[in-house]
Enzyme design. Structure first.
Site, PDB file in Angstrom:
ATOM      1  N   ALA A 132       5.525 -14.025 -15.992  1.00  0.00           N
ATOM      2  CA  ALA A 132       5.067 -12.865 -15.500  1.00  0.00           C
ATOM      3  C   ALA A 132       6.176 -11.547 -15.860  1.00  0.00           C
ATOM      4  CB  ALA A 132       5.071 -12.777 -13.864  1.00  0.00           C
ATOM      5  N   ALA A 133       6.526 -11.829 -17.246  1.00  0.00           N
ATOM      6  CA  ALA A 133       7.540 -11.120 -17.624  1.00  0.00           C
ATOM      7  C   ALA A 133       7.211  -9.886 -18.596  1.00  0.00           C
ATOM      8  CB  ALA A 133       8.654 -11.771 -18.335  1.00  0.00           C
ATOM      9  N   ARG A 142      -0.389  -2.109 -23.287  1.00  0.00           N
ATOM     10  CA  ARG A 142      -1.851  -1.496 -23.370  1.00  0.00           C
ATOM     11  C   ARG A 142      -2.365  -1.074 -22.371  1.00  0.00           C
ATOM     12  NH1 ARG A 142      -4.747  -6.212 -26.174  1.00  0.00           N
ATOM     13  NH2 ARG A 142      -6.716  -5.027 -25.980  1.00  0.00           N
ATOM     14  N   LYS A 200       2.224  -5.444 -15.673  1.00  0.00           N
ATOM     15  CA  LYS A 200       0.817  -5.943 -15.847  1.00  0.00           C
ATOM     16  C   LYS A 200       0.417  -6.999 -14.730  1.00  0.00           C
ATOM     17  CE  LYS A 200      -0.054  -8.555 -19.625  1.00  0.00           C
ATOM     18  NZ  LYS A 200      -0.396  -9.200 -20.764  1.00  0.00           N
ATOM     19  N   THR A 216       7.178 -17.312 -25.493  1.00  0.00           N
ATOM     20  CA  THR A 216       6.761 -18.037 -24.407  1.00  0.00           C
ATOM     21  C   THR A 216       7.726 -19.274 -24.141  1.00  0.00           C
ATOM     22  OG1 THR A 216       5.029 -19.058 -25.762  1.00  0.00           O
ATOM     23  CG2 THR A 216       4.064 -17.416 -24.496  1.00  0.00           C
ATOM     24  N   ALA A 262     -19.228   8.012  22.870  1.00  0.00           N
ATOM     25  CA  ALA A 262     -19.200   8.461  21.478  1.00  0.00           C
ATOM     26  C   ALA A 262     -18.152   9.656  21.519  1.00  0.00           C
ATOM     27  CB  ALA A 262     -20.544   9.564  21.026  1.00  0.00           C
ATOM     28  N   SER A 266     -18.277  10.058  26.980  1.00  0.00           N
ATOM     29  CA  SER A 266     -18.234  10.445  25.602  1.00  0.00           C
ATOM     30  C   SER A 266     -17.047  11.380  25.668  1.00  0.00           C
ATOM     31  CB  SER A 266     -19.576  11.120  25.220  1.00  0.00           C
ATOM     32  OG  SER A 266     -20.420  10.251  25.425  1.00  0.00           O
ATOM     33  N   ARG A 288     -10.945  17.480  33.813  1.00  0.00           N
ATOM     34  CA  ARG A 288     -11.284  18.656  32.949  1.00  0.00           C
ATOM     35  C   ARG A 288     -10.884  20.051  33.584  1.00  0.00           C
ATOM     36  NH1 ARG A 288     -17.399  16.592  34.091  1.00  0.00           N
ATOM     37  NH2 ARG A 288     -17.567  14.924  32.760  1.00  0.00           N
TER      38      ARG A 288
END
Length: 450
Positions: free
Chosen positions: A9-10, A15, A22, A81, A362, A387, A422
């Protein structure tokens, strides 16, 4: 048989035109590196060694996020590799068993293929994974005599007859660990690229009278990613295969091409998934669930009989128990929704517990964040939340309790109580007409002055 993984994974991935290493570009919600690690993990390896290079810190973090026991070593120079694999030598000192070399940018090699390679490696010295290529292109070629693999020739070094061969090298190798590093020590860089090729170990093994063979797989398993276009191809290949598997397993996808799945998505039989649903990582859906259109799920568990969506979002930590309902434009995060509870419309429920058969009206919001800390909301069984209720956490709503619509609840509500919060309603006769006349006159003056 003891096994260990060596995952290369180096590479920078020039590209890809990206600052991200990558192997960390995602396919199906997870870095490609994690796909390779997950496939190898099915062998229950004694060690997993990740060879990092470019972006080593980020690669290390990703590897440890998946497997905190993974060993990360760094290839400071990109010399080929064989040189990359050799960086794992010290990490595997004393290991006795089969080492398998995988690639972090080749995410689709299957566990079944790796198992066949391990089995073959118990009878021969070196096993290489090959595939019949529709377009061999610039792949290395496998040179066979019967079942014996004689050597691998890189495209750059191959003659015309060798380039005509369609059996190609994936790069994946299984070999006794001690023998692998012994062979690597004899590899030189006398080739067109001036690199130390891992593939040379086959010829070196045969020169010593050792046995080598090839195990083959479908070309799709060996798909490597070196560009954004290939990344898109990999995503499409994964999605097509994952959708087909779900259909075979008894899941209904109304429009399969519009459903996107993650590497670890689990969906039970007789579940219905409507169009345009996205599954992020960490989702488990039990049998008999309905996921309605345009929903997005990640890091959640949905139990049998639940209905989700349309346009619902389940975030990490969402746990929906049996026969729950989460409806349109509802977001659930880090919350248990107990059996039979309903949250049907336009609500945010986070860091909460919603009791069995509770009904959430709601526009309900759990106000869970004070700018520094997250706080918990508990809604008891059979509670009814009116609600447009704001539940200011931490707060506890008792079993069977109710809140009036439009309430802001800042204190606990005892079981079976009704909570109202309220401002008093004030009515001023004729004031609406007067106010409208004032506003219209102001607008007219503005228009004349402009």
């Amino acid at each position: 048989m003891n096994t260990s993984l060596i995952i290369l994974a180096a590479g920078k991935g020039t590209r890809m035109n990206s600052e991200l290493p990558k192997v960390l570009h995602p396919v199906a919600g997870d870095p490609m590196l994690v796909h390779a690690m997950a496939a190898g993990a099915t062998l229950e390896p004694q060690h997993t060694v990740v060879v990092a290079g470019h972006g080593a810190e980020a690669v290390t973090a990703a590897a440890h996020a998946y497997d905190e026991t993974a060993i990360v070593v760094v290839q400071s120079e990109q010399l080929g590799t064989a040189h990359a694999v050799d960086q794992a030598k010290n990490a595997l000192t004393g290991f006795e068993g089969i080492a398998i070399v995988l690639y972090g940018d080749t995410p689709f090699v299957s566990p079944e293929t790796l198992e066949r390679m391990v089995e073959a490696a118990q009878n021969v010295d070196v096993v290489v994974l090959g595939f019949e290529a529709a377009d061999p292109g610039r792949y290395g070629r496998l040179i066979l005599e019967g079942n014996s693999l004689e050597r691998i020739i890189e495209y750059k070094d191959a003659n015309e007859a060798e380039r005509a061969i369609t059996l190609c090298n994936s790069g994946v190798i299984a070999c006794n660990s001690a023998l692998l590093f012994d062979l690597i020590a004899a590899v030189d860089n006398n080739n067109a690229s001036g690199e130390y090729y891992l593939t040379d170990i086959v010829g070196l093994a045969r020169a010593r009278g050792l046995r080598a063979t090839a195990v083959t797989c479908d070309e799709a398993e060996t798909l490597g990613v070196n560009s954004r276009a290939q990344l898109a191809e990999a995503e499409a290949a994964f999605q097509a295969r994952a959708r087909a598997t779900l259909l075979e397993d008894g899941v209904t996808l109304q429009a399969p091409e519009t459903v996107y799945l993650a590497r670890d998505t689990v969906i039970g039989r007789d579940t219905l998934v409507e169009p345009n649903v996205v599954f992020g990582p960490g989702v488990t859906i039990e049998s008999g669930v309905v996921i309605r259109a345009f929903s997005h799920l990640e890091g959640c568990h949905v139990s049998q009989g639940a209905v989700v969506g349309p346009y619902a979002r389940l975030r990490p930590g969402a746990e929906l128990e049996e026969n729950t309902r989460v409806g349109n434009f509802v977001e659930i995060k880090n919350t248990v929704v107990a059996e039979g509870a309903k949250i049907n419309h336009l609500s945010y429920i986070g860091d909460a517990y919603v009791g069995a058969r509770a009904n959430i009206g709601a526009g309900t919001i759990t106000c869970n964040y004070d700018g520094v800390m997250k706080h918990h909301t508990h809604i008891g069984a059979n509670a009814f939340i009116g609600s447009n209720t704001m539940l200011v956490a931490p707060v506890h709503i008792g079993n069977g309790a109710m809140t009036g619509s439009g309430s802001v609840i800042t204190s606990d509500v005892e079981a079976d109580a009704l909570a109202l919060s309220r401002a008093p309603q004030v009515e001023k006769p004729g004031m609406a007409r007067k106010l409208m006349d004032i506003l219209k006159a102001k607008k007219a003056r503005q228009q004349r002055s402009s």
